[in-house]
Scaffold this motif. Structure first.
Motif, short mmCIF file in Angstrom:
data_model
loop_
_atom_site.label_atom_id
_atom_site.label_comp_id
_atom_site.label_asym_id
_atom_site.label_seq_id
_atom_site.Cartn_x
_atom_site.Cartn_y
_atom_site.Cartn_z
N LYS A 235 34.50 23.54 39.97
CA LYS A 235 35.80 24.19 40.00
C LYS A 235 35.57 25.66 40.32
N ILE A 236 36.18 26.11 41.40
CA ILE A 236 35.93 27.45 41.93
C ILE A 236 37.22 28.25 41.93
N ALA A 237 37.15 29.45 41.39
CA ALA A 237 38.27 30.38 41.47
C ALA A 237 38.03 31.33 42.64
N VAL A 238 38.96 31.35 43.57
CA VAL A 238 38.91 32.29 44.70
C VAL A 238 39.90 33.40 44.40
N VAL A 239 39.41 34.64 44.42
CA VAL A 239 40.22 35.78 43.96
C VAL A 239 40.22 36.87 45.02
N THR A 240 41.40 37.39 45.34
CA THR A 240 41.51 38.53 46.24
C THR A 240 42.78 39.31 45.94
N HIS A 241 42.77 40.59 46.32
CA HIS A 241 43.98 41.41 46.20
C HIS A 241 44.84 41.29 47.44
N ASP A 242 44.30 40.73 48.53
CA ASP A 242 45.07 40.58 49.78
C ASP A 242 46.02 39.39 49.67
N SER A 243 47.19 39.54 50.24
CA SER A 243 48.15 38.44 50.26
C SER A 243 47.68 37.36 51.23
N LEU A 244 47.67 36.10 50.75
CA LEU A 244 47.30 34.98 51.61
C LEU A 244 48.51 34.27 52.19
N ASN A 245 49.69 34.55 51.65
CA ASN A 245 50.90 33.98 52.22
C ASN A 245 52.08 34.90 51.90
N PRO A 246 52.52 35.73 52.88
CA PRO A 246 51.99 35.82 54.24
C PRO A 246 50.60 36.46 54.26
N THR B 92 39.23 35.03 53.65
CA THR B 92 39.24 34.45 52.31
C THR B 92 39.90 33.08 52.28
N LEU B 93 41.03 32.95 52.98
CA LEU B 93 41.72 31.66 53.02
C LEU B 93 40.84 30.59 53.68
N LEU B 94 40.16 30.95 54.76
CA LEU B 94 39.30 29.99 55.44
C LEU B 94 38.11 29.57 54.57
N VAL B 95 37.56 30.52 53.81
CA VAL B 95 36.48 30.17 52.89
C VAL B 95 36.98 29.20 51.82
N ALA B 96 38.15 29.49 51.26
CA ALA B 96 38.72 28.60 50.24
C ALA B 96 38.92 27.19 50.78
N LYS B 97 39.44 27.08 52.00
CA LYS B 97 39.65 25.77 52.62
C LYS B 97 38.33 25.04 52.81
N GLU B 98 37.30 25.76 53.24
CA GLU B 98 35.99 25.14 53.47
C GLU B 98 35.37 24.67 52.16
N LEU B 99 35.49 25.47 51.11
CA LEU B 99 34.95 25.06 49.81
C LEU B 99 35.69 23.83 49.29
N SER B 100 37.00 23.78 49.51
CA SER B 100 37.78 22.62 49.11
C SER B 100 37.38 21.38 49.91
N LYS B 101 37.19 21.57 51.21
CA LYS B 101 36.81 20.46 52.09
C LYS B 101 35.47 19.85 51.68
N ARG B 102 34.62 20.68 51.06
CA ARG B 102 33.30 20.20 50.63
C ARG B 102 33.33 19.54 49.26
N GLY B 103 34.53 19.24 48.78
CA GLY B 103 34.66 18.46 47.55
C GLY B 103 34.82 19.25 46.28
N ASN B 104 34.97 20.57 46.39
CA ASN B 104 35.18 21.40 45.20
C ASN B 104 36.66 21.47 44.86
N GLU B 105 36.94 21.70 43.59
CA GLU B 105 38.31 21.97 43.16
C GLU B 105 38.51 23.48 43.20
N VAL B 106 39.41 23.92 44.06
CA VAL B 106 39.60 25.35 44.29
C VAL B 106 40.96 25.77 43.75
N ILE B 107 40.96 26.85 42.97
CA ILE B 107 42.21 27.44 42.49
C ILE B 107 42.26 28.88 42.98
#
Length: 378
Positions: free
Chosen positions: A3-14, A23-38
């Motif tokens: 279970k991975i927490a991805v944290v940033t001060h930058d807005s991801l949406n928008p 950061t968003l692309l890293v989170a997607k890749e970590l999720s795609k590799r079977g991790n639970e990302v929050i």
């Protein structure tokens, strides 16, 4: 599965901020590799790409940036304590979010992988800090490098940045250089008619971006090419200053100010322009980055004129895929712009060569490198 927490001060949406897409692309890749990302991020939605979002208000870039960062971390700390109790690892983009993460990770003995695209406290040397920020600048510099030192692994965007933090007594063996990139497949190199007479600055307009130098250079350019048009695509605290320079020199009809434009809409402005400008001043923090604009210009088939800065010189070659001008010198910038306007075939060759180079900086490959480094057991 972790279970991975991805944290940033930058807005991801928008998507707002140079590191948001990374950061968003890293989170997607970590999720795609079977991790639970929050995601602990500023966002207008409760989920992104099927990943849950714990919403945070983005730090406001007005008045005191320090107080804004403090407020952000207080909110972040409470959310981490409530929602990150079973997190295995933290992936943190830049140090603004590090104080709260560092405290929680220390209490729970968890690893932090820190991805740095800017060393923020260094910008207080060149920005427009408040009296308070000037007074506490030495403390902020010490604190930022202290937080970097506490990370389990550190990812930086240039060799120059790596050497800077090594000089601050941070272990070289835990630092990996992974450059910024572009989603090359999303960009078309095709340009609209008369694009060779249009010039673009893409991105935030703050003091460290030096857009006022472009405004100062424009007068000389317009005298020789009255029909040239400058597109300032983006918003920021220095935008009023840039507009004032343009108005005082009676150049308003040659400028288009778009304000904030969504990351996915910028291509229509890039299609209008053959020449892209990176006019950053010569300062330590600016020498440590390549800026996201460079690969985006290259990917869109845009010829680049940039300040001669160390980080950019790591991946760009003068006269082949970029034209450098002397930083802080609007006269030299004007001459370089005029040269490309007089030689559009050369400008197109620069753009074509840039398009070739940027294939080495395609996001899918770079994001895989980040994910693999994240998963290394050390």
């Amino acid at each position: 599965m972790k279970k991975i927490a991805v944290v940033t001060h930058d807005s991801l949406n928008p998507l707002v901020g140079g590191g948001a897409l990374r950061t968003l692309l890293v989170a997607k890749e970590l999720s795609k590799r079977g991790n639970e990302v929050i995601l602990f991020v500023p966002s207008i939605t409760n989920s992104l790409e099927n990943m849950p979002v714990v919403h945070l208000p983005a730090p406001r870039k007005v008045r005191s940036q320090v107080l804004s960062a403090v407020k952000f971390n207080i909110r972040l700390l409470f959310r981490l304590l409530k929602y990150a109790h079973d997190v295995d690892r933290f992936f943190v983009h830049n140090t603004i979010a590090m104080p709260a993460v560092l405290l929680v990770a220390f209490i729970r003995k968890k690893k932090i992988i820190l991805d740095i695209t800017d060393i923020h406290a260094e910008y207080l040397r060149v920005g427009n800090p408040s009296i308070m920020e000037k007074a506490i600048r030495p403390l902020l510099l010490w604190l930022e490098y202290f937080m970097i030192r506490q990370a389990t692994k550190v990812i930086v965007v240039t060799e120059s940045m790596k050497q800077q933090i090594v000089r601050r007594k941070i272990a070289e063996e835990k630092i990996k250089v992974i450059y910024d990139g572009a989603s090359v497949e999303r960009y078309s190199p095709e340009k609209e008619p008369k694009a060779e007479f249009n010039i673009i600055h893409l991105g935030t307009v703050d003091k460290q971006h030096g857009v006022h130098y472009l405004a100062l250079a424009a007068e000389k350019v317009i005298k020789k090419f009255p029909d040239v048009c400058f597109y300032i695509v983006g918003d920021g605290r220095e935008l009023p200053r840039v507009k004032k320079i343009v108005a005082e020199k009676n150049l308003t009809t040659n400028f288009v100010f778009t304000g904030y434009v969504n990351h996915f809409e910028v291509q229509r402005y890039l299609k209008k322009c053959l020449i892209g400008i990176i006019p950053r001043p010569n300062s330590l923090p600016n020498n440590l980055v390549i800026t996201l604009k460079l690969p985006e210009y290259w990917a869109s088939g845009t010829a680049v004129i940039a300040s001669r800065l160390t980080g950019i010189q790591e991946i760009a070659t003068d006269g082949k895929n970029i034209v450098f001008f002397e930083p802080d010198n609007p006269e030299d910038l004007a001459e370089k712009i005029i040269y490309l306007l007089e030689n559009p075939d050369f400008a197109r060759r620069l753009a074509e060569n840039g398009r070739e180079v940027v294939r080495k900086f395609s996001w899918p490959e770079l994001i895989k490198q980040i994910a693999e480094y994240f998963n290394e057991n050390r």
